[in-house]
Design a protein around this motif. Structure first.
Motif, PDB file in Angstrom:
ATOM      1  N   GLU A 120       0.851  -1.184   0.000  1.00 60.70           N
ATOM      2  CA  GLU A 120       0.000   0.000   0.000  1.00 60.70           C
ATOM      3  C   GLU A 120       0.890   1.238   0.000  1.00 60.70           C
ATOM      4  O   GLU A 120       2.078   1.149   0.286  1.00 60.70           O
ATOM      5  N   GLY A 125       0.586   5.387  10.149  1.00 56.69           N
ATOM      6  CA  GLY A 125      -0.294   4.269  10.516  1.00 56.69           C
ATOM      7  C   GLY A 125      -0.489   3.241   9.420  1.00 56.69           C
ATOM      8  O   GLY A 125      -1.269   2.315   9.582  1.00 56.69           O
ATOM      9  N   ARG A 126       0.200   3.430   8.274  1.00 60.07           N
ATOM     10  CA  ARG A 126       0.065   2.429   7.206  1.00 60.07           C
ATOM     11  C   ARG A 126       1.441   2.002   6.723  1.00 60.07           C
ATOM     12  O   ARG A 126       2.214   2.824   6.238  1.00 60.07           O
ATOM     13  N   GLN A 132      -0.289  -7.909  13.175  1.00 57.52           N
ATOM     14  CA  GLN A 132      -1.645  -8.111  13.681  1.00 57.52           C
ATOM     15  C   GLN A 132      -1.665  -9.037  14.886  1.00 57.52           C
ATOM     16  O   GLN A 132      -0.889  -9.989  14.976  1.00 57.52           O
ATOM     17  N   ARG A 265     -16.475  -3.280   5.061  1.00 63.73           N
ATOM     18  CA  ARG A 265     -15.201  -3.988   5.129  1.00 63.73           C
ATOM     19  C   ARG A 265     -14.662  -4.317   3.737  1.00 63.73           C
ATOM     20  O   ARG A 265     -15.403  -4.462   2.783  1.00 63.73           O
ATOM     21  N   LEU A 267     -12.876  -7.002   2.662  1.00 60.29           N
ATOM     22  CA  LEU A 267     -12.575  -8.388   2.303  1.00 60.29           C
ATOM     23  C   LEU A 267     -13.899  -9.084   2.003  1.00 60.29           C
ATOM     24  O   LEU A 267     -14.921  -8.794   2.622  1.00 60.29           O
ATOM     25  N   GLY A 292     -15.248  -9.643  11.776  1.00 59.24           N
ATOM     26  CA  GLY A 292     -16.626  -9.985  11.496  1.00 59.24           C
ATOM     27  C   GLY A 292     -16.802 -11.476  11.344  1.00 59.24           C
ATOM     28  O   GLY A 292     -15.846 -12.255  11.488  1.00 59.24           O
ATOM     29  N   ALA A 312      -8.889  -8.852  13.644  1.00 60.95           N
ATOM     30  CA  ALA A 312      -7.446  -8.597  13.746  1.00 60.95           C
ATOM     31  C   ALA A 312      -7.235  -7.157  14.179  1.00 60.95           C
ATOM     32  O   ALA A 312      -7.844  -6.231  13.633  1.00 60.95           O
TER      33      ALA A 312
HETATM   34  P1  HAM Z   1      -8.282  -5.691   8.014  1.00 52.62           P
HETATM   35  O1  HAM Z   1      -9.332  -4.692   8.336  1.00 52.62           O
HETATM   36  O2  HAM Z   1      -7.790  -5.746   6.619  1.00 52.62           O
HETATM   37  O3  HAM Z   1      -8.873  -7.106   8.444  1.00 52.62           O
HETATM   38  O4  HAM Z   1      -7.041  -5.484   8.962  1.00 52.62           O
HETATM   39  C1  HAM Z   1      -7.203  -5.438  10.367  1.00 52.62           C
HETATM   40  C2  HAM Z   1      -6.383  -4.312  10.971  1.00 52.62           C
HETATM   41  O5  HAM Z   1      -5.018  -4.416  10.556  1.00 52.62           O
HETATM   42  C3  HAM Z   1      -6.799  -2.923  10.525  1.00 52.62           C
HETATM   43  O6  HAM Z   1      -7.885  -2.441  11.295  1.00 52.62           O
HETATM   44  C4  HAM Z   1      -5.536  -2.121  10.795  1.00 52.62           C
HETATM   45  O7  HAM Z   1      -5.463  -1.748  12.166  1.00 52.62           O
HETATM   46  C5  HAM Z   1      -4.441  -3.115  10.516  1.00 52.62           C
HETATM   47  N1  HAM Z   1      -3.859  -2.857   9.187  1.00 52.62           N
HETATM   48  C6  HAM Z   1      -4.317  -3.243   7.976  1.00 52.62           C
HETATM   49  N2  HAM Z   1      -3.506  -2.809   6.990  1.00 52.62           N
HETATM   50  C7  HAM Z   1      -2.500  -2.120   7.586  1.00 52.62           C
HETATM   51  C8  HAM Z   1      -1.337  -1.433   7.121  1.00 52.62           C
HETATM   52  N3  HAM Z   1      -1.010  -1.377   5.820  1.00 52.62           N
HETATM   53  N4  HAM Z   1      -0.529  -0.843   8.050  1.00 52.62           N
HETATM   54  C9  HAM Z   1      -0.822  -0.897   9.371  1.00 52.62           C
HETATM   55  N5  HAM Z   1      -1.897  -1.541   9.868  1.00 52.62           N
HETATM   56  C10 HAM Z   1      -2.731  -2.147   8.993  1.00 52.62           C
HETATM   57  C11 HAM Z   1      -8.202  -8.293   8.331  1.00 52.62           C
HETATM   58  O8  HAM Z   1      -7.037  -8.398   8.080  1.00 52.62           O
HETATM   59  C12 HAM Z   1      -9.060  -9.489   8.661  1.00 52.62           C
HETATM   60  N6  HAM Z   1      -8.251 -10.700   8.468  1.00 52.62           N
HETATM   61  C13 HAM Z   1      -9.587  -9.402  10.079  1.00 52.62           C
HETATM   62  C14 HAM Z   1     -10.448 -10.579  10.432  1.00 52.62           C
HETATM   63  C15 HAM Z   1     -10.099 -11.644  11.168  1.00 52.62           C
HETATM   64  N7  HAM Z   1     -11.697 -10.766  10.054  1.00 52.62           N
HETATM   65  C16 HAM Z   1     -12.135 -11.931  10.528  1.00 52.62           C
HETATM   66  N8  HAM Z   1     -11.163 -12.481  11.186  1.00 52.62           N
END
Ligand code: HAM
Length: 429
Positions: A120, A125-126, A132, A265, A267, A292, A312
């Motif tokens: 990205e 913050g990114r 995670q 969301r 995903l 979710g 996460a």
């Molecule tokens: P996500 O919203 O893509 O969900 O990521 C979860 C968290 O990871 C975000 O709220 C943010 O705090 C952090 N995050 C994402 N991208 C970045 C980035 N480039 N830099 C810093 N922090 C970041 C998921 O990943 C899903 N797997 C969550 C989940 C688990 N849903 C169901 N089970």
């Protein structure tokens, strides 16, 4: 060839080193998370950082930004198409299916802590490597919505244990597959005649992932969406009852939340409840947690249909906005500095041996034997040391140690055993 003029190397763009003393805060946050996970019956899973690209294409969805443009994918030397994991839900589901976890008594509750990778645009913050702390809960009783509620209660417990007080919990439902399909059709029907007025991204999404258009940040598009059909009108009875249950249970447990009808969301796997936790302190990238329910993903990745829900937390962002008085900031005191005064016969060996004696008594210690007094104080400051201990000719003769409290600057000479007991008290937990 001279080796002095080499250019120094740096981290890859979007990636960073986590350094002391901040790493102690990370470790404390993770320790707190582990304790709360244990309280809710979660056990740790560690999956590989590299997975087959197809896992994410199928699991997260071809039409998502993550799969479409953010993955670190490459061909390995054996010609396999592999990807640095951009998220960990799909890998955990893969593992659940691969290891026959469906045969275990349900629910199966798993947590993970580790790095994720997304290409990205870096900003506050990114990052391209971020971290995670997440959990996935598989299987449910007669009322699957209770699993969603339990996961949210776990999150609230964890965040309050970490000292957070003013986070906002946003919840919504995206409904089950049937509701989503009906809504998707209605939304596409509404937006197709307006396609000319959509930006490039949204026009592409109209074909690939129309629900994502709902969370656009572009003002003109937001205006267009004012008259759009709402997802709530397309929920079937089952989906409506599910969300109703979640909301009333959150009320019952006094979890403060807001329903955000635009929260969809990024995903594809979600069904029913979706949520995000946002912090005011973060600016544009304000979500510290997302998650979710997903009732079809286990089936889509080759398992039997299993209700699942997870989240996460972005650990980088969480640490960024961790309250100043968070218990995770109270780490152990730094090491005691062992210094020499004056000419001591056996030179540095004296402090070297004393430092080791202290460590064997459970006291964190650094030998500063060769240093002058100025350097000793600098070291004590840099290491946040509670004590500097001096040994000199007098101390060796009398069997004493001189302790200097770095905070009060008070100095006392005590019999050796007593001095060691005093130091040990600082490190006792
Ligand atoms: P996500 O919203 O893509 O969900 O990521 C979860 C968290 O990871 C975000 O709220 C943010 O705090 C952090 N995050 C994402 N991208 C970045 C980035 N480039 N830099 C810093 N922090 C970041 C998921 O990943 C899903 N797997 C969550 C989940 C688990 N849903 C169901 N089970």
């Amino acid at each position: 060839m001279s080796r002095t003029n080499q250019t120094a190397l740096q981290t890859v763009k979007g990636m960073r080193d986590l350094l002391p003393p901040e790493t102690a805060v990370w470790a404390a946050v993770e320790a707190t998370a582990r304790a709360i996970f244990a309280r809710y019956g979660y056990r740790e899973i560690r999956t590989p950082i590299l997975e087959e690209t197809e896992l994410f294409a199928r699991g997260v969805g071809e039409g998502t930004d993550i799969v479409g443009k953010e993955m670190y994918s490459f061909e390995d030397k054996g010609g396999r198409l592999v990807t640095l994991r951009p998220e960990n839900t799909a890998p955990v589901v893969r593992a659940y299916v691969e290891h026959g976890f469906a045969q275990l008594p349900q629910p199966v509750k798993l947590f993970y802590v580790g790095p994720q990778f997304r290409y990205e645009r870096p900003q506050k913050g990114r990052y391209r490597q971020f971290h995670q702390i997440g959990a996935e809960r598989f299987g449910s009783g007669a009322v699957p919505a209770t699993a969603d509620v339990e996961v949210l209660l776990l999150l609230v417990a964890l965040l309050s244990e970490l000292g957070f007080r003013d986070l906002k919990i946003l919840v919504n439902t995206v409904g089950d597959e049937e509701s989503r399909a009906s809504y998707r059709a209605a939304l596409v029907e509404f937006l197709t005649p307006l396609a000319e007025r959509l930006g490039d991204d949204s026009r592409r999404r109209l074909a690939s992932n129309p629900l994502r258009i709902l969370d656009t940040k572009i003002p003109a598009e937001r205006e267009l969406l004012v008259g759009a059909p709402s997802l709530a009108e397309h929920l079937n009875e089952r989906s409506r009852a599910h969300f109703e249950f979640v909301r009333s249970a959150l009320d019952e447990f006094q979890v403060p939340y807001e329903v955000d009808p635009r929260l969809v969301r990024g995903l594809d796997y979600y069904t029913h409840t979706v949520f995000e936790i946002v912090s005011q302190g973060l600016g544009a990238q304000n979500a510290i947690c997302g998650g979710g329910a997903y009732e079809n993903l286990v089936g889509e990745l080759g398992g039997a249909d299993t209700y699942a829900v997870g989240f996460a937390i972005g650990e980088d962002r969480l640490v960024d906005v961790l309250p100043a008085d968070s218990p995770a900031r109270l780490s152990l005191p730094g090491p005691t500095i062992v210094a020499l005064v004056g000419e001591v016969e056996r030179g540095e060996r004296t402090s070297f041996a004393l430092a080791e004696t202290l460590r064997r008594a459970g006291i964190s210690a650094i030998d500063a034997g060769g240093k002058g007094s100025k350097a000793v104080w600098k070291l004590a400051e840099a290491m946040a040391s509670p004590w500097v201990v001096f040994v000199g000719a007098d101390e060796l003769r009398d069997g004493t140690l001189t302790l200097r409290d770095t905070a009060t600057r008070e100095q006392t000479t005590l019999p050796r055993e007593q001095a060691i007991a005093r130091l040990a008290a600082s490190y006792a937990r």
